[in-house]
Design a protein around this motif. Structure first.
Motif: not given
Lengths: 147, 213
Positions: B6-30
């Motif tokens: 839940n975004l309450r626990d992990l904010k969206l900017p952090n979630l984006i940062q995490l996926n980008c730094m790990e060079k992910n190819t992924a779909k994030l559904t909110i």
């Protein structure tokens, strides 16, 4: 009227409490103490409160407590077994104590034979406050939106 | 395995940062307020976002305003289309700046205020309703509660007039099953479903702080 009722007086003795009004669910004033409003205004206030209770009841939600909070003023409304106890209070800090006291007082009032007699007398006396003839167009429109 | 939270626990900017730094190819559904938003990552960049009816940067910027909402990250899902073409760190900076300075639409404002209310401990559901009983934003379906809220407020408005007072700050309704609060907020009404175990007086202070922002 029940101005001399000891339970009414007990509530009024709490610092910050400015008045108490007891009505039946049909909207008839059973007793009041310490209020500056005339009888008609008290009845109109009770009528609006009863409309809120009845509309909620129509959707299956039975309201037992209602509080209206202004900046410096509170209305505390307790509902039980056909009685509605409305308390006017000007102090926020006594609210927790007031809620407890009002629950006790309402329970005692419901054991009072004089009051029970009056509730029975008033039950069928007035037309229901959700009668559309008494509602304005905004109220009717809102009610019509209920599913 | 999908990452859920839940975004309450992990904010969206952090979630984006995490996926980008790990060079992910992924779909994030909110999932929020009955709506779904999607953000696609490809090789560590944000390349597509959707939040009906917006697509691309606008959709992402709207989602950045969310403080609450369920999310799910599914790895190795490719984007259906490329709608964003700037590096993720520039995009994020642009988005956060956008949040601070842009003229936020009413809908975004509503979602933002709702997010903040949902962050208060004890608030189960929240909705913003106009005085005609129409839901402007809500975290869940509230059915008749919107009309009941508008009707209750109308009656209390009349009581206030009879008593020579302005509109009240709060109305609290307590039944055997639940407790709800109604507050007047910028020409509209806020409806809150509150857990019974929380002290009314404590929760009112927190709600008052959110609504006064």
């Amino acid at each position: 009227m029940l101005e001399d009722n000891k339970w009414f007086k007990e509530v009024l003795s709490i610092s910050g409490v400015e008045g108490v009004l007891l009505t039946s669910r049909a909207g008839s004033i059973i007793g009041k103490i310490g209020l500056n409003f005339d009888h008609k205004t008290s009845e109109q206030i009770a009528e609006k409160i009863i409309r809120i209770l009845l509309l909620h009841q129509q959707t299956g939600r039975v309201i037992k407590e209602l509080e209206i909070k202004w900046n410096d003023y509170n209305l505390v409304i307790l509902v039980k077994d056909g009685l509605i106890l409305i308390t006017y209070c000007s102090q926020d800090r006594i609210m927790p104590l007031l809620r407890i006291t009002l629950n006790v007082v309402l329970a005692h009032l419901l054991e009072d034979k004089k009051i029970i007699k009056q509730i029975k007398k008033y039950i069928e006396e007035k037309s229901p406050p959700l009668n559309t003839a008494q509602l304005d167009s905004r109220e009717i429109k809102l009610i019509s939106k209920l599913q | 395995m999908a990452l859920v939270g839940n975004l309450r626990d992990l904010k969206l900017p952090n979630l984006i940062q995490l996926n980008c730094m790990e060079k992910n190819t992924a779909k994030l559904t909110i999932e929020y307020a009955g709506k779904y938003g999607f953000i696609y990552f490809q090789d560590g960049n944000v390349v597509h976002a959707e939040l009906d009816p917006e697509i691309g940067e606008e959709a992402l910027f709207k989602m950045l305003a969310l403080q609450e909402g369920k999310f799910r990250v599914e790895n190795d899902v490719r984007p259906p289309v490329i709608s964003i073409n700037i590096p993720w760190n520039s995009l994020l900076l642009k988005g956060l700046h956008h949040l601070d300075t842009m003229h936020i639409s009413d809908e975004s404002k509503h979602l933002h205020i709702l997010s903040m209310l949902m962050n208060i401990k004890g608030v189960r559901n929240a909705a913003l309703i106009d005085t005609e009983g129409t839901v402007l934003a809500s975290n869940t379906r509230i059915d008749n509660s919107s009309v009941l809220t508008a009707f209750t407020f109308l009656q209390v408005e009349k009581i206030s007039t009879l008593m020579g007072r302005n509109n009240p700050g709060f109305i609290s309704l307590n039944s055997n099953q639940s407790r709800s609060l109604i507050a007047y907020y910028k020409q509209n009404l806020v409806y809150l479903d509150i857990e019974n175990k929380y002290q009314l007086d404590t929760i009112l202070v927190l709600i008052g702080q959110v609504l006064s922002v």
